[in-house]
Design an enzyme around this catalytic site. Structure first.
Site, PDB file in Angstrom:
ATOM      1  N   THR A 149     -46.124   9.115  44.528  1.00 60.36           N
ATOM      2  CA  THR A 149     -47.317   9.154  43.684  1.00 60.36           C
ATOM      3  C   THR A 149     -47.739  10.608  43.577  1.00 60.36           C
ATOM      4  OG1 THR A 149     -48.043   6.941  44.250  1.00 60.36           O
ATOM      5  CG2 THR A 149     -49.732   8.453  43.468  1.00 60.36           C
ATOM      6  N   LYS A 203     -50.060   4.589  37.696  1.00 61.55           N
ATOM      7  CA  LYS A 203     -50.400   4.498  39.118  1.00 61.55           C
ATOM      8  C   LYS A 203     -51.844   4.954  39.347  1.00 61.55           C
ATOM      9  CE  LYS A 203     -49.966   3.960  43.591  1.00 61.55           C
ATOM     10  NZ  LYS A 203     -48.979   4.503  44.521  1.00 61.55           N
ATOM     11  N   LYS A 212     -55.616  11.699  48.513  1.00 59.84           N
ATOM     12  CA  LYS A 212     -54.727  12.499  47.659  1.00 59.84           C
ATOM     13  C   LYS A 212     -54.701  11.895  46.245  1.00 59.84           C
ATOM     14  CE  LYS A 212     -50.410  11.351  47.232  1.00 59.84           C
ATOM     15  NZ  LYS A 212     -48.964  11.082  47.207  1.00 59.84           N
TER      16      LYS A 212
END
Lengths: 292, 292
Positions: A102, A177, A245
């Protein structure tokens, strides 16, 4: 060209909790596998099962015609792909590069362009489903890149996941995502605050779930994480530090698009606080601790 | 005593969209029904189906041994129950009073005490499931009050809902409904921000749902409301103005318990802004409009 175990060597970079399971499925399906990861011990199981070790990213890139990466942060992705000893500089023309980390949509586009200039096919293909999805090969895989490259590698992706969707051009997998993580950010606040409310108001949280899990408040998190909250089990399914993150990337991208996601920003600030209190390595449902 | 259509007359106060469907099921099950509501025209269908009209709350209370209320706001509940011409002052000893309005837990306790002092059995029993749940008798009913009273009226509640759970003493039904709304508040921000992100980033939101609806981001709202957002259909399943009322109650109760639900507070402020822009009578998923 149809990629089969006969004409394909897969290179796999990053064999952490997720990557090791994913690479294991490819090995089990008969694909020759060359692996490299920062900490060699994390590849041992794969090596024992028949994978070959390579000492560098460049060596993997040279040895394989399909290169899959599952590393940590966008900085790692950038280095592994675009560094002087990286994949783009070392892979043979025609190779397929699949980043399943990701990471940033903008970086995915940059890698795609650099790869294209060298005759390489790059796809961004982040996943959801966590360690369990990786272990059971039931990951949802969100893909960005060219349709032909997608079709070519799809049989390989199908060894690792169940719900594999081409979302658009380069970066579209990462953007998808981000949508996933944005939806989760709001949901986690809702679930944790609801559980905190249940406890503070003297209700039995387990009985509350009986009333609310099946209706309009229902969610994956309420079904799967709320029982862990009630049990006081904050072990990570998905790490707080990784979620931070992801939210950071989503906020940065949102700003560039002129979008102000107030819920996401609040969630990020709450998770930052949780991390500053030592919660980085807990599961995302540990957000509950801020309210308790 | 087992409450059967032979020994029971049900009084129903508040026959709006929800109440009319719910009362209709009781009538269909054979219970004699006395109804009163602020706007008589809203009871016409029930009257045509065999319900009897009463001109006042007091008249309903005097005529029935089970009195059900489904009104608008806590102020309405307070007036209908505790006013001089209200239910508590006028019901016959032994009657069962069931408030199915979403209202304040503290008010539910107050009504319970006042009722008890007059030999009446009061339950708070708010619902979730919306107009469709009311129409199909599939509501989730969250009950607070005495166990004996709960068992006595359960056969009646079963005519209106499927998932009927005694959550605890007086007020516990309302507290449980607040948990439901708190979970939804966070979830709605997540879903609306994810859909806004999908659109702004150039993805096809429908295709995004294929990737994210079945996984960790999955929720009732993502499955049922996101498609309406994509279609630009902001007609109410659940009204913004009612959700604002509920969040207001949850925030007030949270403060009294020393809980600071930051996500809920943000959601309330966003919905307040939506309402100030004319969105009060839209569905809760119209929160998306703030981001679009």
């Amino acid at each position: 060209m149809v990629l089969t175990p006969q004409n394909t060597t897969i290179g796999f970079i990053g064999t952490g909790v997720m990557g090791a399971s994913m690479a294991g499925h490819l090995l089990a399906a008969g694909y020759p596998l060359r692996v490299h990861t920062r900490t060699k011990s994390k590849a041992e199981k794969l090596l024992a099962a028949g994978a070959a070790w390579e000492d560098s990213v460049a060596a993997v890139a040279k040895a394989a015609n399909v290169i899959i990466t599952m590393v940590g942060f966008p900085n790692d992705v950038e280095q592994v792909y675009l560094g002087r000893d990286g994949i783009v500089a070392n892979a043979a023309p025609g190779a397929y590069l699949i980043d399943m980390t990701t990471s940033k949509p903008s970086l995915a586009r940059q890698i795609h362009e650099a790869a294209k200039a060298r005759g390489l096919h790059a796809l961004d293909a982040p996943v959801s489903g966590g360690d369990i999805g990786a272990r059971n090969a039931t990951l949802s895989i969100m893909v960005g890149g060219g349709a032909q490259a997608f079709e070519a590698v799809k049989p390989i992706l199908e060894k690792m996941g169940k719900n594999i969707v081409l979302q658009g051009g380069a970066g579209a997998g990462q953007h998808t995502k981000m949508c996933n993580q944005v939806a989760i950010a709001g949901m986690m606040m809702g679930v944790c605050e609801a559980m905190a409310y249940a406890k503070k108001s003297g209700l039995d949280p387990q009985t509350v779930l009986k009333s609310i899990s099946g209706g309009a408040a229902g969610s994956w998190a309420l079904t799967n994480l709320a029982p862990r909250i009630i049990a006081g089990d904050f072990a990570p399914g998905f790490f707080v530090k990784h979620f931070i993150k992801d939210m950071g990337i989503a906020i940065e991208e949102s700003r560039q698009m002129g979008l102000k996601p107030a819920g996401l920003e609040l969630a990020k600030s709450l998770y930052d606080r949780l991390a500053s209190q030592g919660g980085s390595d807990l599961g995302t449902h540990a957000l509950y601790k801020l309210y308790d």
